[in-house]
Design an enzyme around this catalytic site. Structure first.
Site, PDB file in Angstrom:
ATOM      1  N   GLY A  71       0.795  -1.122  -0.187  1.00  0.00           N
ATOM      2  CA  GLY A  71      -0.237   0.061  -0.224  1.00  0.00           C
ATOM      3  C   GLY A  71       0.722   1.260   0.003  1.00  0.00           C
ATOM      4  N   SER A  77       6.236 -11.336  -6.126  1.00  0.00           N
ATOM      5  CA  SER A  77       5.335 -11.229  -7.028  1.00  0.00           C
ATOM      6  C   SER A  77       5.377 -10.047  -7.938  1.00  0.00           C
ATOM      7  CB  SER A  77       3.712 -11.090  -6.581  1.00  0.00           C
ATOM      8  OG  SER A  77       3.951  -9.970  -5.694  1.00  0.00           O
ATOM      9  N   ARG A  78       4.754  -9.936  -8.880  1.00  0.00           N
ATOM     10  CA  ARG A  78       4.538  -9.042  -9.973  1.00  0.00           C
ATOM     11  C   ARG A  78       3.402  -7.885  -9.577  1.00  0.00           C
ATOM     12  NH1 ARG A  78       8.056  -9.387 -14.415  1.00  0.00           N
ATOM     13  NH2 ARG A  78       8.745 -11.592 -14.919  1.00  0.00           N
ATOM     14  N   SER A 103      -0.462  -2.248  -8.037  1.00  0.00           N
ATOM     15  CA  SER A 103       0.533  -1.052  -7.443  1.00  0.00           C
ATOM     16  C   SER A 103       1.481  -0.844  -8.507  1.00  0.00           C
ATOM     17  CB  SER A 103       1.314  -1.801  -6.350  1.00  0.00           C
ATOM     18  OG  SER A 103       1.998  -2.886  -6.719  1.00  0.00           O
ATOM     19  N   ASP A 127     -10.124  -5.844   0.678  1.00  0.00           N
ATOM     20  CA  ASP A 127      -8.862  -5.924   1.252  1.00  0.00           C
ATOM     21  C   ASP A 127      -8.947  -6.057   2.925  1.00  0.00           C
ATOM     22  OD1 ASP A 127      -6.274  -6.066   1.286  1.00  0.00           O
ATOM     23  OD2 ASP A 127      -5.951  -4.072   0.759  1.00  0.00           O
ATOM     24  N   SER A 178      -3.792 -14.968   2.479  1.00  0.00           N
ATOM     25  CA  SER A 178      -2.959 -14.776   1.329  1.00  0.00           C
ATOM     26  C   SER A 178      -1.362 -15.003   1.762  1.00  0.00           C
ATOM     27  CB  SER A 178      -3.428 -13.633   0.717  1.00  0.00           C
ATOM     28  OG  SER A 178      -2.535 -13.159  -0.412  1.00  0.00           O
ATOM     29  N   LYS A 221      -3.009   0.903   4.461  1.00  0.00           N
ATOM     30  CA  LYS A 221      -4.041  -0.113   4.626  1.00  0.00           C
ATOM     31  C   LYS A 221      -4.653  -0.246   5.971  1.00  0.00           C
ATOM     32  CE  LYS A 221      -2.697  -3.162   0.848  1.00  0.00           C
ATOM     33  NZ  LYS A 221      -2.419  -4.462   0.489  1.00  0.00           N
TER      34      LYS A 221
END
Lengths: 504, 504
Positions: B181, B207-208, B212, B269, B277, B301
């Site tokens: 975030g 991750s890609r 974001s 979220d 996750s 967040k």
């Protein structure tokens, strides 16, 4: 702002009510990956614009004909029609923020009570096709979590306001509506002519089946035309007081149709959404007096008296606030009503009742008389308690049949004449001696759908026994009718998996 | 059962992770309208089968090349690959019931607490691509309504079990993860070399970016290759103790990737889904010790200490039950960390910190030292309270930079060499004299995305001021970089609508 131009092209894919745009992944003008993550794009061409969900199209590596050029923007069938530009017209695209009202959906997910303004904004965005099916699901599930009765009212009002609202020259416009779930049960086709023969206005707009084997519009279409425009409908009502037409093209509470297209496959069927859906449609159609039929039974939508009363009170609260005269009838929903399940077979049953045939299904006849009687009692001129007697009289002396024939003639001939039950048949038989103790409405609906309902109007199920009948092993319980071999295979295979009738 | 055969054909449309099948509306073998309402079909060919959502294709009335023949079944790019049959192979289709676990989703919508077995069935169906995006949204929103801590644990365990789980030869495998975030904030690229230089194993899979401007994998890919297979990764860890690779092709908690593809566009979220996750990915990657970074700030967040503590406890409960050694750091999330937002600009910042450049962003340096220090204290050989001092030492004496260079060399050269910040630039300036009082993280991320992040790696935002800096009207606050004119237009237009920086 710099605008890279693309040529618009129709991609002949039916994406239900969602606008979908297609762009080559190797499009030279735009960074498509960036757009993809944003999911929604705004398409501009001339003075027109459209919000669409972006799907990426790969270059066809195998030398086959490419779906799109690198300088083209594809639009799904309905989206192309909505944008209204000719093929090849220049358009530009830009990333679109999600619909503003999604913020309210997020608050609802987090447990908020939404205001009437919030619901208005949500329903406007939905009607404008600004929600993806994923976003519609989010709204429906969040609302299914909880809604106050005031929220149900606000949602219903918003659905009415965003759409067309019919008006009629008479003070009293009556209607009846069943919450559904019971196979057969085509009482509307008997109630409307009885009520119209008495002289009350009942301009009935019905839906086609979405997940049931037949809607009233599908069944009436076996007998006559149901695609009637508003002027024609007004003319029929002036002459005959009643009609039975398809309401789908009249933009009555259009958000409701979009919500239903997601509710049904997800199997979301809360009382709150049912009340908003039914009452928004009825108020939009200009009804002043409405009878709601709530079938109650172990496999019906409403399974207990407590549930039925809760639902009745919600209908009453919202109906009263909207200025409707609303009555609720809680009826027997333990088994199918009538013998046929599927348009041709149900039309046959309804006409047999109207003709007072000796072998007409008595359950369909009695339930129709009961409901028609309740509707007739909306008429101040009918003495309290005499509605049912009056309805029976109108049916038995042939006035209802005569009225139905005049309505059919006024609506015009059916698109396909002389439809018959499907020629591929299979009798499903009792597995043992005993008494029919239960008929599983959901299972029978499912088998009828697989047999080809509602598209192949002759397909469906013809019930040969009722709950309480004594049968011997091998006696036929019902007959499957289908028109196409593949559908016949699906339906008979499903019946092999579970016949949906318990003999005990 | 009778089976009508169709020829399978690849339709080059990327339908995200959902299998989509295409059938002509005028297909002669099947009653396609009936199938459409059922929404899902099972495709059979040889011994292979596949569940797919059916879209109907119109005959092309305008004489153009038809997308499909009337005897063909089209499959979207990924669905065609999953079925694995050659084009033209014969397949049959049948209506498929919705995935069995949807019944649990319906119960969750109605307020039920689900069992570990329910979650297992749901996650198996999701991993097998049996859920449409609409159904995924229904599951996510229903779960967002409420989940018990035990349900979060059951969901996390199910996500781990359905997927690959890496094992490592060493007893202690450490990791760090930020809940995200905050723009910039690329601490991982500094923490990993510090920790690996100390000698702890930190096989980092990242991750890609999804929504974001840049993920760690996108940023690391500016400097070196990140698409590393598992054998190569094991070799690098044996030699160097650390790596920074893309985890997307390793089938670590694959259901998580599918859920995220719906969560992100919907903006769902919840803390519960975040915990499931993150922890499912980390346990699948074989981590034994994990530091979670929770930035707290008015636009982060997590916005309050109460929220932060609730989230910390949920991480601790689930982490402990899974046998993880888990620590939580609550950090300053009031503004971006570092100067660059976007892969090239963030890689520049991280390397400046590793090189101990005098003008390296001090906030990124200090936060990285703090987090690395916390990770180092997982090592029993490090004296309590000495982690931060040790991390600073490893960074300042050049060991971290040397380690980073060895890791980059081991992973191999970047797919594109010599990437530079995007050549199209615009300076966004202070609207008045004053002090920078706020930077809106969400707005800056949005503008950086529009500029082309993460696909055009040189695009993004370079911050030229920080919160607390005194500026004069017209002083540049940040510089937008883009590579393509259309993207440059989108980003500058968005900045014109709202610069995302408050000067007061």
């Amino acid at each position: 702002m710099l605008k890279a131009m693309l040529k618009v092209r129709r991609v002949p894919i039916d994406t239900h009510s969602e606008n979908v745009a297609f762009l080559r992944r190797d499009c030279t003008q735009y960074t498509v990956e960036g757009l993809r993550a944003l999911a929604k794009i705004e398409v501009h061409g001339g003075r027109r614009h459209l919000l669409a969900t972006l799907n990426l199209v790969e270059a066809n590596g195998n030398g086959a004909h490419a779906l799109l050029g690198t300088d083209e923007l594809g639009l799904s069938t309905e989206a192309f029609a909505r944008l209204g530009l000719p093929a090849g017209a220049e358009v530009s695209i830009e990333p679109a923020p999600p619909p503003g009202s999604l913020e309210s959906v997020r608050r609802k997910i987090n447990g908020a009570v939404l205001t009437p303004d919030n619901y208005r904004a949500i329903i406007e965005d939905i009607s404008d096709h600004r929600y993806s099916r994923m976003e519609l699901a989010a709204f429906l599930v969040a609302s299914a979590g909880f809604m106050t009765t005031e929220e149900v009212l606000a949602l219903t009002q918003a659905m009415v306001e965003v759409g067309q609202r019919l008006t009629w020259p008479m003070d009293m416009v009556v209607d009846k509506h069943c919450i559904g779930g019971i196979p057969g049960n085509r009482t509307t086709m008997i109630v409307v002519p009885i009520v119209a023969a008495h002289g009350l206005a009942i301009p009935k707009t019905s839906s086609r089946a979405i997940t049931s084997p037949a809607g009233t519009a599908d069944t009436m279409e076996v007998l006559c035309n149901v695609t009637v425009d508003l002027d024609h409908m007004r003319h029929i009502i002036a002459e005959e007081k009643g009609c039975l037409v398809w309401g789908g093209h009249m933009r009555l509470a259009p958000a409701d149709d979009i919500l239903i297209s997601v509710e049904r496959p997800l199997g979301i069927d809360t009382q709150e959404q049912m009340v908003a859906s039914i009452l928004s449609k009825k108020v939009s159609a200009g009804s002043t007096h409405l009878l709601i039929d709530i079938p109650m039974g172990p496999q019906a939508k409403v399974r207990s008296q407590v549930e039925a009363v809760r639902l009745r009170k919600m209908f009453e609260f919202v109906g009263d606030a909207l200025g409707l005269n609303l009555e609720v009838a809680i009826t027997d929903g333990r088994q199918p009503i009538g013998r046929g399940i599927g348009p041709v077979l149900e039309a046959r049953d309804a006409m047999a009742v109207l003709r007072c045939d000796l072998d007409a299904p008595q359950d369909l006849r009695e339930k129709s008389i009961l409901l028609a009687g309740r509707v007739l009692e909306f008429d101040p001129a009918v003495r309290g308690g005499q509605g049912v007697r009056l309805a029976r009289e109108i049916l038995d002396d042939g006035r209802a049949l005569a009225k139905m024939e005049r309505i059919m003639a006024a609506q015009g001939p059916a698109p396909v004449l002389g439809l018959q039950p499907g020629p591929l048949t299979r009798d499903v038989v009792a597995p043992a001696d005993g008494v029919v103790v239960n008929m599983d409405c959901a299972r029978l609906n499912h088998i009828a759908r697989l047999a080809g309902c509602p598209m192949d109007k002759g397909s469906g199920i013809d019930l040969l026994q009722s709950v309480g009948d004594r049968v011997r092993k091998g006696d036929p319980l019902y007959r499957i009718h289908a028109c196409r071999p593949a559908d016949f295979g699906f339906a008979t295979a499903a019946a092999d998996d579970g016949i949906g009738v318990i003999v005990g």
